[in-house]
Motif scaffolding. Structure first.
Motif, mmCIF file in Angstrom:
data_model
loop_
_atom_site.group_PDB
_atom_site.id
_atom_site.type_symbol
_atom_site.label_atom_id
_atom_site.label_comp_id
_atom_site.label_asym_id
_atom_site.label_seq_id
_atom_site.Cartn_x
_atom_site.Cartn_y
_atom_site.Cartn_z
ATOM 1 N N MET A 189 0.844 -1.377 -0.040
ATOM 2 C CA MET A 189 -0.061 -0.175 0.024
ATOM 3 C C MET A 189 0.862 1.086 -0.186
ATOM 4 S SD MET A 189 -3.092 1.080 2.715
ATOM 5 C CE MET A 189 -4.485 0.872 1.378
ATOM 6 N N ILE A 190 0.660 2.268 -0.799
ATOM 7 C CA ILE A 190 1.141 3.385 -0.803
ATOM 8 C C ILE A 190 0.712 4.477 0.021
ATOM 9 C CG2 ILE A 190 2.142 5.381 -2.440
ATOM 10 C CD1 ILE A 190 1.878 3.338 -4.837
ATOM 11 N N CYS A 203 0.976 14.966 7.098
ATOM 12 C CA CYS A 203 -0.031 13.928 6.894
ATOM 13 C C CYS A 203 -0.827 13.523 7.927
ATOM 14 C CB CYS A 203 0.590 12.759 5.910
ATOM 15 S SG CYS A 203 -0.439 11.487 5.410
ATOM 16 N N GLU A 204 -1.838 13.242 7.702
ATOM 17 C CA GLU A 204 -2.779 12.798 8.758
ATOM 18 C C GLU A 204 -3.905 12.134 8.126
ATOM 19 O OE1 GLU A 204 -5.411 14.350 12.870
ATOM 20 O OE2 GLU A 204 -3.601 15.155 12.207
ATOM 21 N N GLY A 205 -3.870 10.507 8.365
ATOM 22 C CA GLY A 205 -4.676 9.844 7.870
ATOM 23 C C GLY A 205 -4.762 9.754 6.454
ATOM 24 N N ASP A 206 -6.015 10.295 5.659
ATOM 25 C CA ASP A 206 -6.052 10.336 4.321
ATOM 26 C C ASP A 206 -5.723 11.785 3.627
ATOM 27 O OD1 ASP A 206 -8.335 11.465 5.155
ATOM 28 O OD2 ASP A 206 -9.811 10.097 3.453
ATOM 29 N N GLN A 207 -5.471 12.602 4.694
ATOM 30 C CA GLN A 207 -5.276 14.127 4.135
ATOM 31 C C GLN A 207 -3.712 14.263 4.219
ATOM 32 O OE1 GLN A 207 -7.697 16.981 5.797
ATOM 33 N NE2 GLN A 207 -9.022 17.108 4.150
ATOM 34 N N VAL A 208 -3.341 15.254 3.265
ATOM 35 C CA VAL A 208 -2.004 15.741 3.091
ATOM 36 C C VAL A 208 -2.088 17.193 2.843
ATOM 37 C CG1 VAL A 208 0.163 15.749 1.841
ATOM 38 C CG2 VAL A 208 -1.171 13.519 1.871
ATOM 39 N N VAL A 209 -1.411 18.034 3.799
ATOM 40 C CA VAL A 209 -1.401 19.454 3.527
ATOM 41 C C VAL A 209 0.044 19.623 3.351
ATOM 42 C CG1 VAL A 209 -1.402 21.574 4.682
ATOM 43 C CG2 VAL A 209 -3.014 19.802 5.310
ATOM 44 N N VAL A 210 0.457 20.362 2.177
ATOM 45 C CA VAL A 210 1.561 20.805 1.698
ATOM 46 C C VAL A 210 1.743 22.235 1.701
ATOM 47 C CG1 VAL A 210 3.129 20.669 -0.225
ATOM 48 C CG2 VAL A 210 1.651 18.622 0.069
ATOM 49 N N THR A 211 2.838 22.668 2.316
ATOM 50 C CA THR A 211 3.082 24.135 2.345
ATOM 51 C C THR A 211 4.517 24.288 1.488
ATOM 52 O OG1 THR A 211 4.453 24.037 4.248
ATOM 53 C CG2 THR A 211 2.000 24.558 4.548
ATOM 54 N N ALA A 232 -7.625 8.797 -1.712
ATOM 55 C CA ALA A 232 -8.471 7.681 -1.518
ATOM 56 C C ALA A 232 -8.134 6.437 -2.560
ATOM 57 C CB ALA A 232 -9.868 7.855 -1.781
ATOM 58 N N ASP A 233 -8.070 5.277 -2.283
ATOM 59 C CA ASP A 233 -7.677 4.172 -3.101
ATOM 60 C C ASP A 233 -6.150 4.689 -3.779
ATOM 61 O OD1 ASP A 233 -9.909 2.685 -2.453
ATOM 62 O OD2 ASP A 233 -11.044 3.945 -4.203
ATOM 63 N N HIS A 253 -7.592 9.865 -8.779
ATOM 64 C CA HIS A 253 -8.944 8.914 -8.646
ATOM 65 C C HIS A 253 -9.980 9.277 -10.027
ATOM 66 C CE1 HIS A 253 -12.474 7.596 -6.673
ATOM 67 N NE2 HIS A 253 -11.725 6.816 -6.052
ATOM 68 N N PRO A 254 -10.622 8.448 -10.280
ATOM 69 C CA PRO A 254 -11.636 8.736 -11.363
ATOM 70 C C PRO A 254 -12.678 9.691 -10.974
ATOM 71 C CG PRO A 254 -11.302 6.321 -11.115
ATOM 72 C CD PRO A 254 -10.624 6.893 -9.911
ATOM 73 N N ASN A 255 -12.836 9.890 -9.763
ATOM 74 C CA ASN A 255 -13.728 10.943 -9.104
ATOM 75 C C ASN A 255 -12.873 12.188 -8.745
ATOM 76 O OD1 ASN A 255 -16.118 9.341 -9.842
ATOM 77 N ND2 ASN A 255 -15.681 8.134 -8.158
ATOM 78 N N VAL A 256 -11.860 12.442 -9.145
ATOM 79 C CA VAL A 256 -11.235 13.378 -8.567
ATOM 80 C C VAL A 256 -11.591 14.997 -8.566
ATOM 81 C CG1 VAL A 256 -9.736 13.933 -10.568
ATOM 82 C CG2 VAL A 256 -8.797 14.584 -8.363
#
Length: 131
Positions: A1-2, A76-84, A109-110, A28-31
């Motif tokens: 898993m990535i 990164c926290e869970g499925d969220q990534v914040v980039v500054t 996601a996925d 993701h296809p639903n991006v």
């Protein structure tokens, strides 16, 4: 898993290489892409799905020259990534500079980007693109 942070770093590397095909492979296809700012910024708006997302990245890369695009921190926290980070661009249509800090908020996601929101000093970008 990535991990979401690694997915995000892969997209950033592809963006830095102006490789839209690779960017799209990580979407993701639903991006959904949300770039906030006035219509004078050619890539401002909301984009849904892979075709529109491809158009977003193609428009960004064809409308600016990138002199500096430095992500400084990936959080990164869970499925969220914040980039500054910090960017310095030239609007091709006017030759004017854009310089701004940025914050990108990404939901993965996925092992693909599902949501990408861009926050920067849009006054700088709007001024650079205004004739």
């Amino acid at each position: 898993m990535i991990a979401p942070i690694d997915v995000t770093k892969n997209v950033f590397a592809a963006f830095g290489a102006a490789d839209v095909d690779t960017i799209v492979q990580w979407l993701h296809p639903n991006v959904r892409i949300e770039f906030y700012g006035p219509a004078v910024i050619p890539y401002a708006g909301t984009y849904n799905g892979l075709e529109q997302a491809r158009g977003f990245f193609e428009t960004v890369l064809s409308s600016v020259d990138i002199h500096q695009f430095d992500p400084e921190e990936f959080i990164c926290e869970g499925d969220q990534v914040v980039v500054t980070g910090h960017l310095r661009l030239t609007a091709r249509s006017t030759g004017r500079q854009i310089e701004s800090d940025f914050v990108h908020v990404i939901t993965v996601a996925d092992e693909k980007w599902l949501l990408f929101r861009d926050f920067m000093n849009t006054v700088e970008a709007a001024t650079a693109f205004s004739a």
